[in-house]
Design a protein around this motif. Structure first.
Motif, PDB file in Angstrom:
ATOM      1  N   SER A  54      -5.075   2.654   4.923  1.00 25.14           N
ATOM      2  CA  SER A  54      -5.884   1.434   4.912  1.00 25.14           C
ATOM      3  C   SER A  54      -4.958   0.242   4.713  1.00 25.14           C
ATOM      4  O   SER A  54      -3.767   0.407   4.461  1.00 25.14           O
ATOM      5  CB  SER A  54      -6.922   1.486   3.787  1.00 25.14           C
ATOM      6  OG  SER A  54      -6.275   1.519   2.522  1.00 25.14           O
ATOM      7  N   LEU A  55      -5.522  -0.961   4.806  1.00 22.99           N
ATOM      8  CA  LEU A  55      -4.716  -2.166   4.607  1.00 22.99           C
ATOM      9  C   LEU A  55      -4.155  -2.223   3.197  1.00 22.99           C
ATOM     10  O   LEU A  55      -2.979  -2.527   2.994  1.00 22.99           O
ATOM     11  CB  LEU A  55      -5.575  -3.409   4.883  1.00 22.99           C
ATOM     12  CG  LEU A  55      -4.904  -4.768   4.603  1.00 22.99           C
ATOM     13  CD1 LEU A  55      -3.639  -4.919   5.430  1.00 22.99           C
ATOM     14  CD2 LEU A  55      -5.872  -5.904   4.873  1.00 22.99           C
ATOM     15  N   SER A  56      -4.976  -1.890   2.202  1.00 19.22           N
ATOM     16  CA  SER A  56      -4.485  -1.895   0.821  1.00 19.22           C
ATOM     17  C   SER A  56      -3.402  -0.849   0.618  1.00 19.22           C
ATOM     18  O   SER A  56      -2.404  -1.081  -0.081  1.00 19.22           O
ATOM     19  CB  SER A  56      -5.646  -1.636  -0.153  1.00 19.22           C
ATOM     20  OG  SER A  56      -6.264  -0.392   0.126  1.00 19.22           O
ATOM     21  N   GLY A  57      -3.577   0.313   1.240  1.00 20.50           N
ATOM     22  CA  GLY A  57      -2.542   1.343   1.166  1.00 20.50           C
ATOM     23  C   GLY A  57      -1.246   0.903   1.792  1.00 20.50           C
ATOM     24  O   GLY A  57      -0.156   1.212   1.299  1.00 20.50           O
ATOM     25  N   MET A  58      -1.358   0.139   2.889  1.00 21.03           N
ATOM     26  CA  MET A  58      -0.167  -0.365   3.560  1.00 21.03           C
ATOM     27  C   MET A  58       0.576  -1.370   2.683  1.00 21.03           C
ATOM     28  O   MET A  58       1.807  -1.354   2.599  1.00 21.03           O
ATOM     29  CB  MET A  58      -0.557  -1.002   4.890  1.00 21.03           C
ATOM     30  CG  MET A  58       0.622  -1.409   5.754  1.00 21.03           C
ATOM     31  SD  MET A  58       0.069  -1.967   7.376  1.00 21.03           S
ATOM     32  CE  MET A  58       1.642  -2.330   8.154  1.00 21.03           C
ATOM     33  N   VAL A  59      -0.188  -2.241   2.006  1.00 17.46           N
ATOM     34  CA  VAL A  59       0.429  -3.221   1.104  1.00 17.46           C
ATOM     35  C   VAL A  59       1.143  -2.503  -0.039  1.00 17.46           C
ATOM     36  O   VAL A  59       2.276  -2.847  -0.402  1.00 17.46           O
ATOM     37  CB  VAL A  59      -0.639  -4.197   0.562  1.00 17.46           C
ATOM     38  CG1 VAL A  59      -0.039  -5.090  -0.521  1.00 17.46           C
ATOM     39  CG2 VAL A  59      -1.213  -5.037   1.691  1.00 17.46           C
ATOM     40  N   ILE A  60       0.492  -1.498  -0.618  1.00 18.98           N
ATOM     41  CA  ILE A  60       1.114  -0.728  -1.712  1.00 18.98           C
ATOM     42  C   ILE A  60       2.373  -0.022  -1.215  1.00 18.98           C
ATOM     43  O   ILE A  60       3.406  -0.001  -1.892  1.00 18.98           O
ATOM     44  CB  ILE A  60       0.111   0.287  -2.282  1.00 18.98           C
ATOM     45  CG1 ILE A  60      -1.057  -0.432  -2.956  1.00 18.98           C
ATOM     46  CG2 ILE A  60       0.794   1.227  -3.275  1.00 18.98           C
ATOM     47  CD1 ILE A  60      -2.200   0.488  -3.360  1.00 18.98           C
ATOM     48  N   ALA A  61       2.290   0.574  -0.020  1.00 16.69           N
ATOM     49  CA  ALA A  61       3.436   1.295   0.529  1.00 16.69           C
ATOM     50  C   ALA A  61       4.616   0.357   0.768  1.00 16.69           C
ATOM     51  O   ALA A  61       5.772   0.692   0.449  1.00 16.69           O
ATOM     52  CB  ALA A  61       3.037   1.980   1.836  1.00 16.69           C
ATOM     53  N   VAL A  62       4.337  -0.818   1.317  1.00 21.54           N
ATOM     54  CA  VAL A  62       5.409  -1.793   1.563  1.00 21.54           C
ATOM     55  C   VAL A  62       6.041  -2.222   0.244  1.00 21.54           C
ATOM     56  O   VAL A  62       7.266  -2.395   0.144  1.00 21.54           O
ATOM     57  CB  VAL A  62       4.862  -3.014   2.335  1.00 21.54           C
ATOM     58  CG1 VAL A  62       5.874  -4.145   2.356  1.00 21.54           C
ATOM     59  CG2 VAL A  62       4.496  -2.613   3.760  1.00 21.54           C
ATOM     60  N   ALA A  63       5.214  -2.381  -0.808  1.00 24.88           N
ATOM     61  CA  ALA A  63       5.742  -2.759  -2.117  1.00 24.88           C
ATOM     62  C   ALA A  63       6.659  -1.671  -2.679  1.00 24.88           C
ATOM     63  O   ALA A  63       7.739  -1.961  -3.222  1.00 24.88           O
ATOM     64  CB  ALA A  63       4.590  -3.035  -3.083  1.00 24.88           C
ATOM     65  N   ILE A  64       6.252  -0.406  -2.551  1.00 24.35           N
ATOM     66  CA  ILE A  64       7.087   0.705  -3.042  1.00 24.35           C
ATOM     67  C   ILE A  64       8.401   0.760  -2.266  1.00 24.35           C
ATOM     68  O   ILE A  64       9.477   0.930  -2.859  1.00 24.35           O
ATOM     69  CB  ILE A  64       6.322   2.033  -2.919  1.00 24.35           C
ATOM     70  CG1 ILE A  64       5.112   2.051  -3.851  1.00 24.35           C
ATOM     71  CG2 ILE A  64       7.245   3.219  -3.236  1.00 24.35           C
ATOM     72  CD1 ILE A  64       4.210   3.250  -3.670  1.00 24.35           C
ATOM     73  N   MET A  65       8.319   0.622  -0.940  1.00 26.13           N
ATOM     74  CA  MET A  65       9.541   0.590  -0.136  1.00 26.13           C
ATOM     75  C   MET A  65      10.469  -0.532  -0.589  1.00 26.13           C
ATOM     76  O   MET A  65      11.695  -0.363  -0.664  1.00 26.13           O
ATOM     77  CB  MET A  65       9.193   0.387   1.337  1.00 26.13           C
ATOM     78  CG  MET A  65       8.484   1.550   2.001  1.00 26.13           C
ATOM     79  SD  MET A  65       8.099   1.099   3.726  1.00 26.13           S
ATOM     80  CE  MET A  65       7.056   2.463   4.201  1.00 26.13           C
ATOM     81  N   ALA A  66       9.880  -1.692  -0.892  1.00 24.05           N
ATOM     82  CA  ALA A  66      10.681  -2.851  -1.282  1.00 24.05           C
ATOM     83  C   ALA A  66      11.417  -2.602  -2.594  1.00 24.05           C
ATOM     84  O   ALA A  66      12.579  -3.005  -2.757  1.00 24.05           O
ATOM     85  CB  ALA A  66       9.788  -4.077  -1.396  1.00 24.05           C
ATOM     86  N   VAL A  67      10.754  -1.948  -3.547  1.00 25.09           N
ATOM     87  CA  VAL A  67      11.407  -1.624  -4.819  1.00 25.09           C
ATOM     88  C   VAL A  67      12.623  -0.736  -4.574  1.00 25.09           C
ATOM     89  O   VAL A  67      13.733  -0.996  -5.067  1.00 25.09           O
ATOM     90  CB  VAL A  67      10.423  -0.942  -5.787  1.00 25.09           C
ATOM     91  CG1 VAL A  67      11.163  -0.457  -7.042  1.00 25.09           C
ATOM     92  CG2 VAL A  67       9.306  -1.898  -6.180  1.00 25.09           C
ATOM     93  N   GLY A  68      12.432   0.335  -3.796  1.00 28.83           N
ATOM     94  CA  GLY A  68      13.543   1.249  -3.524  1.00 28.83           C
ATOM     95  C   GLY A  68      14.660   0.594  -2.750  1.00 28.83           C
ATOM     96  O   GLY A  68      15.841   0.721  -3.108  1.00 28.83           O
ATOM     97  N   ASN A  69      14.318  -0.136  -1.697  1.00 30.50           N
ATOM     98  CA  ASN A  69      15.342  -0.764  -0.882  1.00 30.50           C
ATOM     99  C   ASN A  69      16.048  -1.889  -1.633  1.00 30.50           C
ATOM    100  O   ASN A  69      17.239  -2.128  -1.438  1.00 30.50           O
ATOM    101  CB  ASN A  69      14.711  -1.311   0.413  1.00 30.50           C
ATOM    102  CG  ASN A  69      15.713  -1.442   1.534  1.00 30.50           C
ATOM    103  OD1 ASN A  69      16.770  -0.821   1.525  1.00 30.50           O
ATOM    104  ND2 ASN A  69      15.387  -2.260   2.513  1.00 30.50           N
ATOM    105  N   GLY A  70      15.315  -2.586  -2.503  1.00 33.53           N
ATOM    106  CA  GLY A  70      15.938  -3.632  -3.312  1.00 33.53           C
ATOM    107  C   GLY A  70      16.958  -3.067  -4.289  1.00 33.53           C
ATOM    108  O   GLY A  70      18.041  -3.634  -4.488  1.00 33.53           O
ATOM    109  N   LEU A  71      16.630  -1.941  -4.898  1.00 38.74           N
ATOM    110  CA  LEU A  71      17.584  -1.299  -5.808  1.00 38.74           C
ATOM    111  C   LEU A  71      18.859  -0.894  -5.078  1.00 38.74           C
ATOM    112  O   LEU A  71      19.944  -0.863  -5.662  1.00 38.74           O
ATOM    113  CB  LEU A  71      16.953  -0.062  -6.448  1.00 38.74           C
ATOM    114  CG  LEU A  71      15.821  -0.295  -7.456  1.00 38.74           C
ATOM    115  CD1 LEU A  71      15.236   1.026  -7.922  1.00 38.74           C
ATOM    116  CD2 LEU A  71      16.329  -1.104  -8.650  1.00 38.74           C
TER     117      LEU A  71
END
Length: 425
Positions: free
Chosen positions: A325-342
């Motif tokens: 869903s759209l909310s799931g996509m937003v959450i997924a992008v946020a999780i990816m961002a945390v990992g990629n930022g680290l």
């Protein structure tokens, strides 16, 4: 601390990154607009990875010959020409437009590689070892800022102008980078911008005792006064290969991320500008966690950083599939961002850790084979999985591969022998 590289490297890198960040969310969308299928649009990004992989070692040799800054200037000027050709593909609007667009992106890939390798070589050469991780994190941070600013500006442009206006923005950013590199403030005092012939000749001249003690080397130098022998790379190749496998997993995920966001966004009905803003949202989060990543690299070690990056980053792909869903996509992008930022700058830091003092640019060209292999494998495998199975399986694959990469580097951590936990004396 970062003053020596602020104007010559970081400032033009930021501008170049803004240009790349602007076009990254629309590469697939541009192909779709020109009549491509979803699988071929994903494959185009894979084709870019194939060209990058083929050009990796020649790019390192080119930098070795031209010198770091000359190579950066040549790459940036070439990027402007290539981006102009891509804009022409949209304006021309013919059956051959998709071919021209694909060829333009294929040419842009090695140009970007030369730029990235050259700037990495400058930082590795100029910065002292105790500041290297911070400098590489700052260098990776310019890419994250570009991934934030570029999509936001690009989304604004697409609300008023056609999609090709984003490629015009990228070309203008490259021109601005050229202007900055040409300014006197962008010169590093005492840093010679010569190719391998110059630098290695000066290295041998400053080490005359070694030449006199080595009859073979002295004979070769005497026989080729204008072309000193190319020294052998003193590198721990086993460690390079072992950690390189995890770097492939990381770059597979990184190259797949914008592709799956664009394809999944179209699948759930988002507009192009909304997809661009979603990618910018992720880039903004990456900037926040980039500083924590720098701390982890210095205090807990490179392996700990890479493991955290791969595990969290890969989990984001899995969440995107599990919550469709759209909310799931937003959450997924946020999780990816945390990992990629680290993991900001971790690839470049490890490359610098393993690189030799002599022949650094040549080694970094070889080291980039792993990341460019991932750039090829990510979109190409997604395209294959989408064709054979479904879009959901295509999204799941890079996430699982990243998690396996984290397990791999943990298993071989002792044999790799990268700088670890900082001990206070």
């Amino acid at each position: 601390m970062l003053k020596p590289i602020l104007w010559p490297v970081l400032a033009p890198s930021l501008l170049f990154a803004v240009g790349i960040g602007a076009i990254l969310p629309v590469m697939v969308l541009g192909a779709l607009q020109l009549g491509s299928s979803a699988s071929f649009a994903a494959a185009i990004v894979g084709i870019m990875g194939a060209v990058s992989l083929a050009a990796t070692v020649p790019a390192g040799m080119l930098i070795d010959r031209l010198g770091d800054f000359r190579a950066m200037l040549v790459a940036t000027a070439t990027a402007v020409v290539v981006l102009g050709g891509i804009v022409a593909a949209f304006i021309w609007d013919s059956p051959a437009s998709l071919i021209l667009y694909t060829v333009g992106l294929m040419l842009f890939a090695p140009v970007s590689d030369v730029w990235n390798l050259a700037r990495q070589a400058v930082v590795a050469e100029v910065m002292p070892p105790q500041d290297l991780a911070k400098a590489m994190t700052a260098l990776g941070g310019t890419q994250r800022v570009g991934n934030l600013v570029g999509p936001i500006v690009g989304a604004g442009l697409m609300l008023i102008f056609p999609l090709w206006s984003v490629f015009v923005l990228s070309a203008l950013a490259a021109v601005a980078a050229i202007i900055i590199m040409a300014l006197p403030i962008a010169r590093i005092p005492g840093y010679p911008d010569r190719g391998s012939a110059g630098t290695e000749a000066s290295a041998h001249a400053g080490d005359g005792a070694d030449i006199s003690k080595d009859p073979t080397l002295a004979e070769e130098v005497a026989g080729h006064p204008h072309k000193p022998p190319r020294p052998r790379l003193e590198v721990r190749w086993k460690a390079v290969v072992l950690v390189g496998i995890s770097i492939i997993a990381l770059t597979v995920a990184r190259s797949a991320q914008p592709v799956v966001i664009q394809l999944w966004g179209i699948d759930i009905g988002l507009r192009e500008s909304s997809i661009s803003l979603l990618i910018a949202f992720g880039a903004g989060l990456e900037l926040v966690f980039m500083f924590l990543g720098a701390y982890i690299k210095d205090h807990l070690g490179r392996v700990a950083t890479l493991v955290a990056c791969l595990t969290i980053f890969g989990s984001g792909f899995v969440v995107m599939v599990l919550v469709p869903s759209l909310s799931g996509m937003v959450i997924a992008v946020a999780i990816m961002a945390v990992g990629n930022g680290l993991g900001a700058g971790v690839n470049m830091t490890i490359g610098a850790d393993l690189s030799p003092a002599i022949g650094r640019a040549r080694f970094l060209g070889i080291w980039a084979i792993f990341s460019n292999g991932g750039k090829l494998g990510g979109p190409a495998l997604i395209s294959l999985v989408i064709t054979l199975a479904s879009l959901r399986f295509g999204i799941l694959f890079p996430g699982l591969f990243a998690i396996l990469g984290a397990v791999w580097v943990l298993i071989w951590a002792k044999q790799i022998g990268l700088p670890g936990r900082m001990r206070r004396g």
